[in-house]
Structure formats: C-alpha cells, structure tokens
Design an enzyme around this catalytic site. Structure first.
Site, PDB file in Angstrom:
ATOM      1  N   SER A  20      37.845  34.776  42.915  1.00  0.00           N
ATOM      2  CA  SER A  20      37.196  35.287  42.212  1.00  0.00           C
ATOM      3  C   SER A  20      38.090  34.567  40.422  1.00  0.00           C
ATOM      4  CB  SER A  20      38.242  36.507  41.030  1.00  0.00           C
ATOM      5  OG  SER A  20      37.458  37.494  39.982  1.00  0.00           O
ATOM      6  N   TYR A  55      45.628  42.334  40.368  1.00  0.00           N
ATOM      7  CA  TYR A  55      44.654  41.676  41.197  1.00  0.00           C
ATOM      8  C   TYR A  55      44.162  40.223  41.158  1.00  0.00           C
ATOM      9  CZ  TYR A  55      39.793  41.064  41.772  1.00  0.00           C
ATOM     10  OH  TYR A  55      38.493  40.298  42.600  1.00  0.00           O
TER      11      TYR A  55
END
Length: 250
Positions: free
Chosen positions: A108, A133
């Site tokens: 990501s 994350y």
C-alpha cells in the site's frame, strides 16, 4: 482461491465461475492469522497441485484495534507480513519447480508513513493502529525486495504493489471522522475489480518477465519510499521473521 471465511469464499468462487465460464476454480480455507492453518493449507497444495505458477499474497487487515494472532503476533504484522512470509516459505519449492513463476505481494502507499520497529515488531511497548498498519505494508515491500535477491537465477520473480484506494471491508475499522472522509472521497476510490488490476498486471504482464523486486501502482512501475529500499533493515527484518516463525530461510 484461499480465504479465511468459507461462506464468503464459496460465494466468491461462484461469482468467478459465473463471470469467467471456467469451472477450474477451487476454494480452500486459509487463515493467515494462524500458522497451523497456513501449514495445513501449504501441505495440501504441495500434495495435490503439480505446479504453482502465480502466488498472490493479498490477505490484509487495516487499522484494527490491538489484537493478537493465534501465534501471539500483533494482528496487522502477523497477518499482513508474517502470514505471507510463512506461506511463501512453505510453497517455495513447488513455485521453483514451476518456473517461470511469479510471487506478488499486495502492499500500500501507506508504507511511505511506516518504519520497521525491529525492537518492538509486535507493538507490545506501545500501539498505534495506523503506524502498525504502515509498518506491515513496508514489511511487504522489504520482503518482496529481499525475496527477489534470493531468487535470482531461479526463474521466479517477485513484485509488490499499491492497489489504489479500494472500497472494501478493510475500511470497517476506520473511526467516525475517517469514515466520513472516505465517503467524501468515494468518487475517487476504486471498486474491487479496479483495485485488482495492478495485481493482475504483475501476475501476467509479459514485459515484466525479466523484472523482479520492483514496486508498482496503476499497472506501471512506481517509486516506493527510501525505507522500502533499505537493504540493511530488509535483512534484519528477514532474520527476525525467520526467528519469530521458527524457520530457517537463508
């Protein structure tokens, strides 16, 4: 097609079969938050499948409350990185035998805000769900980068990617203000089909046959952060991952 939720997995298989016309779609249960499940899945694949040309590491959890996997790892690093690391390790011999083959790991753009906490990978000293994350997504890129070097000359190539801002159930852990922002931004987000395109590109694009270890976005090469190219941290993360998972992978 490996999924944690059997009901949703079977529904996805039905959708793919109807859309493609192919009956050669199989669902198998896999929970990347549990090394026992990973090992059982890999054992079945190695036993029943003659070859494995493409592995797409696509499982993920995002900005969830603090929790632990079945093996005691913080959920985001456990599922997003360590689960994929172990799965790839267990399937690698079959993948090598199947060369040419490709290993794709979905990262990501959030990796750009991440850093690898080698002294606290499982966020036991402190936990910030966004930082955890981002760390896991940076770990995806470092893993793919390191794996490419280890697979030079084998006919197996690796790729990591940003799929885009995709509207999926990953958003379920966002807080109220974040949910409102994402709704406002929804005209600029991708649906799941659009979000899969860069993964598919990395899996089948002929021009990438000789490329390995790169990072992609919108079906094109992209720049990752400088942290995503740090060979020293990548090696330390590799060694720590092996230690945590009790595997030997030079």
């Amino acid at each position: 097609m490996a999924c944690r939720d059997a009901e949703r997995g079977q529904a996805a298989v039905k959708e793919v079969v109807e859309g493609s016309g192919s009956q050669d779609i199989v669902f198998m249960k896999l929970d990347l938050a549990d090394s026992k499940s990973i090992r059982e899945f890999a054992e079945a694949i190695n036993k029943d499948e003659p070859k494995l040309n493409i592995l797409i590491n696509n499982a993920g959890v995002m900005v969830c409350p603090y929790g632990k996997t079945a093996d005691g790892f913080e959920t985001q690093i456990g599922v997003n990185h360590l689960g994929h690391f172990l799965l790839t390790y267990l399937l690698l011999d079959l993948i090598k035998k199947s060369a040419p083959a490709r290993i794709i790991t979905v990262s990501s753009m959030a990796h750009t805000w991440g850093s690898i906490k080698l002294d606290d990978l499982n966020s036991e000293k402190s936990y910030d769900k966004k930082a955890a994350y981002s760390q896991s997504k940076l770990a995806n890129i470092l893993f793919s980068h390191s794996l490419a070097k280890r697979l030079e000359g084998t006919g197996v190539t690796t790729y990591s990617l940003h799929p885009g801002v995709v509207k999926t159930d990953l958003w379920r852990h966002l807080n109220g203000p974040q949910q409102v922002f994402m709704k406002m931004a929804s005209p600029f987000t991708k649906n799941s089909s659009q979000g899969a395109q860069t993964s598919i590109f990395c899996a089948v694009e002929p021009s990438l046959e000789k490329e390995s270890g790169g990072y992609y976005s919108d079906c094109a090469p992209a720049k990752c952060s400088s942290a995503g190219k740090d060979d020293v941290v990548a090696q330390k993360l590799w060694e720590l991952s092996c230690q945590l998972l009790s595997v030997t992978w030079e």
